[in-house]
Design an enzyme around this catalytic site. Structure first.
Site, PDB file in Angstrom:
ATOM      1  CG  HIS A  20      -1.474   1.278   1.660  1.00 34.26           C
ATOM      2  ND1 HIS A  20      -1.552   2.099   2.610  1.00 34.26           N
ATOM      3  CD2 HIS A  20      -2.687   1.848   0.947  1.00 34.26           C
ATOM      4  CE1 HIS A  20      -2.206   3.046   2.699  1.00 34.26           C
ATOM      5  NE2 HIS A  20      -3.001   2.999   1.324  1.00 34.26           N
ATOM      6  CD  GLU A  25      -2.648   2.792  -3.483  1.00 34.85           C
ATOM      7  OE1 GLU A  25      -2.928   3.938  -3.314  1.00 34.85           O
ATOM      8  OE2 GLU A  25      -3.342   1.921  -2.736  1.00 34.85           O
TER       9      GLU A  25
END
Lengths: 434, 446
Positions: B70, B73
């Site tokens: 994450h 990301e």
């Protein structure tokens, strides 16, 4: 199907080339008006019914009655109790969603073409013959009370309630439309029936339909569904005054991240400066990653996961709101940055490049929102409630492009009030006293 | 009224009135470097959604670096060798588009929604950041602050989310699904440049990615552009294999209580380890999905009939099954007790109702109604082509094929009541379960 009066189609307006959507104004034989987009590519229709008034129609000592009523509409109608009704609806594979906001009660329906008549019969029964059985009233009340109990320890809800109370005082906008644990607990079936009578009437009805249905079919459907409603409902309350002082108020709550809601008075949707304010907001805090506040608070300093501002023009008052959340030891810095950006925009305005970028984005992104029958039906009803002309969609981007730098910066100096900005902070913020 | 409706319902159940054309206008192909492409055409509006899905998610993270998928990301929106930090999103916005990304256990996906004639620019930029990410230490430090605030907002400020973390951690004894997608705070705080870059280099490559384009496009045009921008990126033969640690047999029922003064509405949740949809073998998953609908899908579901309407012991009951998953998933039950009903009473009533459901067998009318709604849902789904694109992206990053996605509706329709009961008997075993109570403090007898 024999028809005595032809359904009237008053206007046909085409959107610009980028969206092959045609809005027709349809008036049923019984005199009910709707906006329609015919699209026969998928065999279903989205129908949006909205009644102006909403939870603001509650009497002060019956707060939550409209919200409870809208939750009970689907709990039995005609000779069907709640469970029988739910089975009938499921068997038709249609969906009816009910929503009660400050300014309206809406019914969003979606149904297949192949069984449209049966669905409309059921929806007619729902709207005209809700049962409000005592056991259903008690059951739905318990569900709402369960939700209200959860809201009491949700920092976002706490912030929203406190800000609204300070901004609107005793006006219905000043308290939660769902009601309080005390007020909902005291509601009776009679209150629900009274709320029903106050909401559903033809003088406040707006309709949008999109999908696999012709103007003539829609005209007949509207009369079946709505022609027998009473002409008038409960009067809409007076406008609210937004009286929130600048400063910080803290609601102590033991949680690691402080949640802040900030704002002051806003601008009405029909104000001649609304488009300038709309563009200003996009640049300051409305425009996602590109906005000044997102850049300053998140991208440069990592103080938050998200910050956003919103113009909130309601029917009876307008505020300019923002929200941010930062850990308790960093929220003070976030507040300081927001205040500084508010002041910078008020005094220095925005740059020509920011204005140009905002226009490019806002005009380019506009067509992206017309992406589905239900969405379009909702947008068309919103346009009608805001008194926008049926050709609005075709002219909207021109209105955005017509705003000048001088207008945006004048509106920035008038609208943005750094000293008047109020922060409601829920948490254990360090270095901030309410 | 009721008679007429009952008649029409009977007719609908008996005859295949619902159009059978459920299949979307889907075209699929694979580039020479191994990148899969899915194109779904919908010409109703001149808009396109461009997505790249990577076959890597939080459950693929190296031990001790939870949250890295994450975190990467987020950092993908910083710069590349040729784009300044923020220029990616800035360019999308300058073209009137929106962009974002999301991370889950099994995938990481990036998307833009924009006017259809801007597709080429989107591909050019997305292909660029597949290989050319460029980060500074300052990017890492600032963005780590952002993800920690995201964890605060999503999880630490929300007792229900904290409870959910504990449930998953107890459910999985050995698999990465035990670890939250956002990461454990103490590990997030230590994530650094090396962790980010090695995760990026090991996982971001065309042969580990799926391009999903939906909207007003021609498949041949998409193919030409995809070959031009993605096709030139060499495959990475060393891309991480998803040989994740799997669960051993689970043999002991687990119980937990999570107490938090911020809890205003206590509830009981039960999760059972359950098989996911497997390629070519989705029948059990289909039965479990229908089981979740029958038990807790809505007002007429069995648990709500019994517990909410008849016994009035709960204000809400639900059942959930997340079938799209690379590895073993869960089947979940949830009951929110009515005022004055203890968590133990609610749990006992839930268990009794599930046992009764299994003993009674499936009511055919209930099953027919759900199947009718599923057929209709295929029609409604065509109104949201981006949703169809998401469905393919999730499936293809979770081990399923295009054929599996397209076979799923018919597999659901073919499930029988007996198969549903068999699946319930097989999966709803206390030995593989976690029972959690979310509470404010020690329960007071009311």
């Amino acid at each position: 199907m024999k028809r005595i009066f032809a359904t009237l189609i008053a206007f046909v307006i085409a959107l610009p080339a980028w969206a092959a959507i045609e809005i027709k104004e349809v008036t049923s034989p019984g005199g009910i008006t709707a906006w329609l987009v015919e699209d026969h590519s998928i065999p279903f229709t989205a129908l949006e019914l909205r009644f102006r008034g909403g939870t603001s129609l509650d009497d002060p000592d019956k707060r939550g009655a409209v919200y409870l009523m809208s939750g009970l509409i689907e709990e039995g109608a005609g000779d069907m109790d709640a469970r029988t009704y739910a089975r009938e609806l499921e068997a038709l594979a249609a969906s009816f969603q009910y929503d009660a906001s400050d300014d309206s009660v809406s019914i969003s329906a979606q149904f297949l073409t192949e069984n449209r008549d049966e669905v409309i019969d059921l929806l007619r029964t729902t709207i005209h013959e809700p049962r409000f059985d005592e056991d259903a009233v008690e059951r739905v009340k318990a569900q709402i009370l369960s939700g209200l109990r959860s809201d009491q320890t949700d920092p976002n809800d706490i912030a929203g309630r406190n800000f609204a109370r300070m901004a609107y005082g005793d006006h219905p906008y000043g308290s939660e439309g769902k009601g309080s644990i005390e007020s909902v607990g005291a509601l009776t079936r009679d209150d629900v029936v009274a709320a029903y009578d106050s909401v559903f009437a033809k003088d406040r009805l707006y309709v949008g339909a999109v999908g696999d249905i012709t103007a003539e079919e829609l005209g007949a459907l509207l009369d079946t569904l709505l022609a027998d409603l009473p002409e008038t409902g409960k009067p809409i309350p007076e406008r609210a005054e937004v009286n929130i002082p600048g400063g910080v108020s803290v609601v102590e709550f033991d949680t690691p991240q402080s949640v802040a809601l900030f704002g002051h008075a806003g601008i009405d949707r029909d104000d001649p400066d609304f488009f300038a304010a709309f563009i200003l907001n996009h640049i300051l805090g409305g425009g996602g990653f590109e906005s000044r506040l997102m850049q300053e608070v998140r991208e440069k300093r990592g103080l938050t996961y998200g910050i956003a501002t919103y113009l909130v023009p309601k029917d009876l008052a307008s505020v300019y709101l923002g929200s941010v959340s930062s850990s308790n030891d960093r929220i003070a810095e976030a507040v300081e940055v927001i205040r500084a950006e508010w002041a910078r925009a008020a005094t220095e305005g925005v740059t020509q490049k920011e204005l140009d970028d905002a226009k490019t984005y806002l005009t380019g992104a506009y067509p992206l929102r017309f992406d589905g029958n239900g969405r379009i039906a909702g947008i068309m009803v919103g346009m009608q409630m805001e008194n926008l002309p049926i050709d609005y969609i075709a002219t909207r981007n021109d209105k955005v492009n017509a705003v000048t730098l001088e207008e945006v910066n004048r509106v920035a100096s008038e609208l943005l009030n750094p000293e008047g900005l109020h922060f409601t902070i829920v948490g254990k913020p360090e270095g901030l006293d309410g | 009224m009721v008679r007429a409706l009952a008649l029409s319902a009977a007719l609908l159940a008996a005859s295949p009135l619902i159009a059978k054309e459920g299949h979307e206008a889907v075209t699929t192909f694979t580039l020479d470097n191994g990148m899969d492409v899915v194109v779904i055409e919908d010409n109703r509006a001149p808009v396109v959604q461009h997505m790249v899905w990577y076959r890597v998610g939080s459950a693929d993270e190296p031990a001790g670096t939870s949250g890295i998928a994450h975190f990467l990301e987020h950092l993908m929106f910083k710069g590349t060798d040729t784009l300044a930090p923020g220029e990616f999103s800035g360019t999308v916005a300058a073209n009137g588009g929106n962009d974002n990304a999301f991370t889950s256990y099994d995938y990481t996906a990036y998307f833009q929604r924009v006017a259809a004639d801007r597709l080429e620019l989107m591909m050019q930029m997305e292909a660029d950041r597949m290989r050319n990410l460029s980060l500074t230490e300052e990017d890492i430090t600032t963005e780590r602050g952002v993800i920690l605030e995201e964890r605060n907002q999503r999880t630490d400020n929300n007792p229900r989310a904290l409870f959910g973390e504990q449930m998953s951690a107890a459910q999985y004894l050995n698999h990465g699904y035990a670890v939250p997608i956002i990461g454990w705070r103490h590990e997030m705080e230590t994530l650094g440049m090396e962790d980010v870059l090695s995760f990026y280099q090991n996982n971001y490559a065309p042969n580990n990615a799926i391009l999903v384009v939906t909207g007003d496009v021609k498949p041949n045009d998409v193919k030409a552009l995809a070959e031009q921008y993605y096709g030139v990126i060499p495959a990475n033969p060393d891309v991480s294999r998803r040989d994740r640690a799997q669960e051993p047999p689970q043999t002991a029922a687990r119980r937990l209580t999570y107490k938090d003064p911020r809890v205003a509405q206590p509830y009981v949740q039960r999760s059972y380890l359950a098989p996911e949809r497997d390629p070519g073998a989705q029948e059990t998953a289909a039965a479990l999905y229908l089981l979740s609908e029958l038990l807790g899908g809505g007002t007429t579901s069995y648990l709500n009939e019994k517990l909410q309407f008849e016994q009035q012991k709960v204000v809400y009951a639900g059942a959930f099954y997340r079938g799209v998953s690379l590895d073993d998933t869960t089947f979940d039950l949830l009951v929110v007790p009515a005022q004055g009903v203890s968590l133990q009473e609610a749990e006992d009533a839930m268990d009794q109702a599930v046992a009764d459901f299994i003993a009674e067998g499936v009511n055919q009318d209930d099953l027919d109604r759900i199947k009718m709604q599923l057929r209709a849902a295929q029609i409604y789904a065509r109104d949201n082509v981006d949703g169809i694109g998401n469905r393919y992206g999730r499936a293809l990053t979770s081990g399923l094929t295009v054929e599996d996605v397209q076979a799923w509706p018919d597999i659901l329709q073919a499930v029988t009541g007996d198969e549903i009961i068999a699946a319930a008997r097989e999966v709803l075993q206390l030995e593989t379960s976690v029972t959690g109570w979310l509470m404010k403090d020690d329960e007071v007898t009311q």
